[in-house]
Design an enzyme around this catalytic site. Structure first.
Site, PDB file in Angstrom:
ATOM      1  N   SER A  18      -0.536   9.855  -7.691  1.00 13.76           N
ATOM      2  CA  SER A  18       0.231   8.988  -8.587  1.00 13.76           C
ATOM      3  C   SER A  18      -0.474   7.647  -8.702  1.00 13.76           C
ATOM      4  O   SER A  18      -1.434   7.358  -7.972  1.00 13.76           O
ATOM      5  CB  SER A  18       1.661   8.783  -8.057  1.00 13.76           C
ATOM      6  OG  SER A  18       1.624   8.091  -6.818  1.00 13.76           O
ATOM      7  N   ILE A  20      -2.523   4.266  -9.330  1.00 10.07           N
ATOM      8  CA  ILE A  20      -3.939   3.962  -9.508  1.00 10.07           C
ATOM      9  C   ILE A  20      -4.817   5.104  -9.005  1.00 10.07           C
ATOM     10  O   ILE A  20      -5.850   5.417  -9.598  1.00 10.07           O
ATOM     11  CB  ILE A  20      -4.282   2.636  -8.794  1.00 10.07           C
ATOM     12  CG1 ILE A  20      -3.630   1.468  -9.529  1.00 10.07           C
ATOM     13  CG2 ILE A  20      -5.795   2.419  -8.700  1.00 10.07           C
ATOM     14  CD1 ILE A  20      -3.739   0.134  -8.815  1.00 10.07           C
ATOM     15  N   TYR A 175       2.523  -5.463   5.586  1.00 12.52           N
ATOM     16  CA  TYR A 175       1.705  -4.967   4.476  1.00 12.52           C
ATOM     17  C   TYR A 175       0.450  -5.821   4.304  1.00 12.52           C
ATOM     18  O   TYR A 175      -0.662  -5.303   4.158  1.00 12.52           O
ATOM     19  CB  TYR A 175       2.519  -4.963   3.175  1.00 12.52           C
ATOM     20  CG  TYR A 175       1.724  -4.510   1.964  1.00 12.52           C
ATOM     21  CD1 TYR A 175       1.474  -3.158   1.739  1.00 12.52           C
ATOM     22  CD2 TYR A 175       1.201  -5.427   1.058  1.00 12.52           C
ATOM     23  CE1 TYR A 175       0.733  -2.742   0.651  1.00 12.52           C
ATOM     24  CE2 TYR A 175       0.463  -5.026  -0.039  1.00 12.52           C
ATOM     25  CZ  TYR A 175       0.235  -3.680  -0.246  1.00 12.52           C
ATOM     26  OH  TYR A 175      -0.510  -3.262  -1.331  1.00 12.52           O
TER      27      TYR A 175
END
Length: 272
Positions: A18, A20, A175
């Site tokens: 899915s 990029i 992250y």
């Protein structure tokens, strides 16, 4: 023809079912590359290759599905073994798979914080296991690694004494740490590698940025450009879309690169 320098190259794209990653796989295959399409499961990878053939018109022989859940390092190892057996000469590795860190602190069965493992440690392990295939490319060409990073790496810091953030967890900080580590890893001298921020795109990670983004295909175009052997790259460099820019200062420090490699070696050693 445009893009003919990619013709017949073998490229592994992680997280290619899915966003990029999928668009990167599509663009590479359209330009003649043989693309190994990685998904979290074999079924997801097969569905992505079927979609590339049926809706994008990609010849079936140009795409091959590979499944591995990056939250399990044993699955990363098993996939790497299969890649080496089936494709002993790998031209390009695109380390793209990524997740948003969960709201609550989550640890994998390998003992690592989830985002740090999926976004960085799994790619660190995979790249090391594929190093021989990447450096055994026939002729004078040496394979290259493209790490799909994020501008959010600039807000990150690696918590050396607590990389799994057990003591103090915040999802955005977790992250950002994973993206900083991936950017630092591009400076590892063992392979020819770069990192790239493909722009803020309409993908599952968009909520981390909090505003509208470009299409996934737009982001993928910047990744594909760096895959092209006709495009000269600076080893270890960081690109913001098509422009080479300076990354966060930590990403260029030799001491940090060495320290991160030592830490990662310990953490991926959790895999039995």
């Amino acid at each position: 023809m445009p893009g003919s320098s990619l013709f017949s190259l073998t490229v592994l794209v992680t997280g290619a079912t899915s966003g990029i990653g999928y668009e990167t796989a599509r663009l590479l295959a359209e330009r003649g590359a043989r693309v190994l399409v990685h998904g979290r499961t074999a079924e997801e990878a097969r569905a992505a290759t079927d979609r590339l053939v049926s809706t994008a018109g990609i010849p079936a022989e140009r795409v091959c599905p590979f499944g591995a859940d990056f939250s399990r390092l044993d699955e990363v190892e098993a996939m790497a073994e299969r890649v080496v057996v089936e494709h002993p000469h790998l031209d390009i590795l695109v380390n793209n798979a990524a997740i948003a860190a969960p709201e609550r602190h989550t640890v994998t069965t390998d003992g690592n914080e989830l985002a740090f493992q999926v976004n960085f440690l799994a790619h660190y392990l995979l790249t090391g296991l594929l190093e021989r295939a990447l450096t055994r490319v026939p002729g004078s060409r040496v394979g290259r690694v493209v790490n799909v990073s994020s501008s959010l790496h600039r807000t990150g810091s690696i918590q050396w004494s607590d990389p799994n953030r057990a003591r103090r967890y915040a999802r955005l900080a977790a992250y950002a740490q994973s993206q900083l580590a991936l950017t630092v890893f591009a400076a590892d001298p063992r392979v020819t590698a770069v990192s790239v921020h493909p722009g803020i795109c309409e993908t599952a990670l968009l909520p981390l940025y909090g505003h509208n983004g470009a299409t996934a295909a737009d982001g993928a175009s910047h990744v594909v450009r760096l895959c092209d052997p006709a495009v000269e790259i600076v080893n270890g460099a960081y690109y913001d879309r098509d422009e080479r820019v300076e990354p966060a200062p930590a990403a260029t420090e030799e001491r940090t690169v060495k320290r991160l490699n030592k830490l990662a070696d310990v953490l991926v050693g959790h895999s039995g």
